[in-house]
Write a protein that holds these residues in place. Structure first.
Motif, mmCIF file in Angstrom:
data_model
loop_
_atom_site.group_PDB
_atom_site.id
_atom_site.type_symbol
_atom_site.label_atom_id
_atom_site.label_comp_id
_atom_site.label_asym_id
_atom_site.label_seq_id
_atom_site.Cartn_x
_atom_site.Cartn_y
_atom_site.Cartn_z
ATOM 1 N N ARG A 109 0.214 6.194 -9.225
ATOM 2 C CA ARG A 109 0.218 5.938 -7.778
ATOM 3 C C ARG A 109 -0.544 4.659 -7.462
ATOM 4 N NH1 ARG A 109 2.759 9.558 -5.301
ATOM 5 N NH2 ARG A 109 2.221 8.736 -3.272
ATOM 6 N N TYR A 110 -0.056 3.931 -6.467
ATOM 7 C CA TYR A 110 -0.759 2.735 -6.019
ATOM 8 C C TYR A 110 -0.831 2.644 -4.503
ATOM 9 C CZ TYR A 110 3.918 0.746 -5.294
ATOM 10 O OH TYR A 110 5.201 0.526 -4.881
ATOM 11 N N ASP A 111 -0.359 3.663 -3.814
ATOM 12 C CA ASP A 111 -0.322 3.605 -2.352
ATOM 13 C C ASP A 111 -1.708 3.601 -1.712
ATOM 14 O OD1 ASP A 111 -0.747 6.215 -3.112
ATOM 15 O OD2 ASP A 111 0.772 7.080 -1.803
ATOM 16 N N ASP A 112 -2.746 3.871 -2.489
ATOM 17 C CA ASP A 112 -4.116 3.823 -1.964
ATOM 18 C C ASP A 112 -4.806 2.488 -2.257
ATOM 19 O OD1 ASP A 112 -4.116 4.398 -4.723
ATOM 20 O OD2 ASP A 112 -6.139 5.230 -4.594
ATOM 21 N N LEU A 113 -4.095 1.552 -2.897
ATOM 22 C CA LEU A 113 -4.691 0.282 -3.297
ATOM 23 C C LEU A 113 -4.240 -0.852 -2.382
ATOM 24 C CD1 LEU A 113 -4.115 0.526 -7.150
ATOM 25 C CD2 LEU A 113 -6.210 1.037 -5.884
ATOM 26 N N ASN A 114 -5.105 -1.834 -2.207
ATOM 27 C CA ASN A 114 -4.771 -3.053 -1.488
ATOM 28 C C ASN A 114 -4.261 -4.058 -2.520
ATOM 29 O OD1 ASN A 114 -4.556 -5.384 -0.018
ATOM 30 N ND2 ASN A 114 -6.728 -5.513 0.517
ATOM 31 N N LEU A 115 -2.943 -4.180 -2.621
ATOM 32 C CA LEU A 115 -2.370 -5.063 -3.623
ATOM 33 C C LEU A 115 -2.319 -6.521 -3.172
ATOM 34 C CD1 LEU A 115 0.431 -2.764 -5.046
ATOM 35 C CD2 LEU A 115 -1.891 -3.128 -5.874
ATOM 36 N N SER A 129 6.748 -6.254 -14.928
ATOM 37 C CA SER A 129 7.710 -6.843 -13.989
ATOM 38 C C SER A 129 7.775 -6.033 -12.701
ATOM 39 C CB SER A 129 9.095 -6.950 -14.628
ATOM 40 O OG SER A 129 9.606 -5.668 -14.921
ATOM 41 N N ARG A 130 7.649 -4.726 -12.803
ATOM 42 C CA ARG A 130 7.632 -3.876 -11.605
ATOM 43 C C ARG A 130 6.403 -4.186 -10.756
ATOM 44 N NH1 ARG A 130 8.725 -0.858 -7.623
ATOM 45 N NH2 ARG A 130 8.108 1.326 -7.514
ATOM 46 N N VAL A 131 5.251 -4.356 -11.396
ATOM 47 C CA VAL A 131 4.017 -4.678 -10.671
ATOM 48 C C VAL A 131 4.174 -6.030 -9.971
ATOM 49 C CG1 VAL A 131 1.561 -5.233 -10.923
ATOM 50 C CG2 VAL A 131 2.531 -3.256 -12.114
ATOM 51 N N ARG A 132 4.715 -7.028 -10.672
ATOM 52 C CA ARG A 132 4.897 -8.344 -10.058
ATOM 53 C C ARG A 132 5.827 -8.264 -8.850
ATOM 54 N NH1 ARG A 132 7.344 -11.475 -13.902
ATOM 55 N NH2 ARG A 132 7.042 -10.040 -15.606
ATOM 56 N N THR A 133 6.869 -7.455 -8.924
ATOM 57 C CA THR A 133 7.795 -7.283 -7.802
ATOM 58 C C THR A 133 7.091 -6.617 -6.623
ATOM 59 O OG1 THR A 133 9.667 -7.092 -9.309
ATOM 60 C CG2 THR A 133 9.974 -6.223 -7.102
ATOM 61 N N ILE A 134 6.282 -5.621 -6.896
ATOM 62 C CA ILE A 134 5.549 -4.919 -5.840
ATOM 63 C C ILE A 134 4.550 -5.854 -5.170
ATOM 64 C CG2 ILE A 134 3.862 -3.088 -5.392
ATOM 65 C CD1 ILE A 134 5.232 -1.566 -7.768
ATOM 66 N N GLY A 171 5.913 -8.355 -2.841
ATOM 67 C CA GLY A 171 6.501 -7.804 -1.623
ATOM 68 C C GLY A 171 8.013 -7.766 -1.654
ATOM 69 N N ARG A 172 8.617 -7.835 -2.830
ATOM 70 C CA ARG A 172 10.070 -7.812 -2.953
ATOM 71 C C ARG A 172 10.601 -6.445 -3.348
ATOM 72 N NH1 ARG A 172 10.301 -12.729 -6.950
ATOM 73 N NH2 ARG A 172 8.916 -11.219 -7.863
ATOM 74 N N ASP A 173 9.764 -5.444 -3.306
ATOM 75 C CA ASP A 173 10.188 -4.089 -3.660
ATOM 76 C C ASP A 173 10.658 -3.405 -2.382
ATOM 77 O OD1 ASP A 173 10.674 -1.698 -4.870
ATOM 78 O OD2 ASP A 173 8.581 -1.118 -5.057
ATOM 79 N N TYR A 174 11.946 -3.478 -2.111
ATOM 80 C CA TYR A 174 12.486 -2.988 -0.845
ATOM 81 C C TYR A 174 12.596 -1.462 -0.810
ATOM 82 C CZ TYR A 174 13.419 -7.901 -0.483
ATOM 83 O OH TYR A 174 13.271 -9.254 -0.463
ATOM 84 N N ALA A 175 12.570 -0.838 -1.962
ATOM 85 C CA ALA A 175 12.600 0.626 -2.025
ATOM 86 C C ALA A 175 11.241 1.132 -2.475
ATOM 87 C CB ALA A 175 13.687 1.080 -2.983
#
Length: 124
Positions: A47-53, A101-106, A109-113
């Motif tokens: 989970r990363y929804d609690d982090l300030n990315l 690559s998933r982390v870089r996309t997140i 801000g290009r992770d639309y889903a």
């Protein structure tokens, strides 16, 4: 007195059989012992929804969580051979690289889903 010695001998034999049987059961996996097939894929959700990315500290924390999850999936604790250790490290490094690559996309801000999780998976 002779009957008492037989009683203790019987208990000692029962204890020895229990210990020996327990040792064999501990070596086999629960799925194998039950006659079931082990799962083909093992996964972990980070989970990363609690982090300030948007901060370096948040990104580092997410990467640390991913490394820890990869360790849990790939590194088997305890004494093992060199080949097993190296295979565990290679597995961990591959999972971390795949998640990069998933982390870089997140982070970009290009992770639309966006789901708030990164999933790591490895085959058995």
């Amino acid at each position: 007195m002779y009957g008492l010695n037989l009683k203790f001998a019987g208990l000692a034999i029962a204890a020895a059989l229990t210990v020996t049987g327990g040792g064999v059961a501990a070596v086999t996996t629960p799925a194998h012992a039950a006659g079931l097939a082990a799962p083909a894929v093992v996964a972990a959700t980070v989970r990363y929804d609690d982090l300030n990315l948007r901060s370096v500290a948040g990104i580092e924390r997410l990467n640390a969580r991913i490394r820890a999850a990869a360790d849990r999936l790939c590194i088997v604790p305890g004494v093992k051979g060199l080949d097993a250790s190296l295979a565990g490290f290679e597995c961990r490094d591959a999972l971390v690289a795949a998640a990069d690559s998933r982390v870089r996309t997140i982070v970009a801000g290009r992770d639309y889903a966006e789901t708030g999780v990164v999933t790591l998976a490895r085959g058995r």
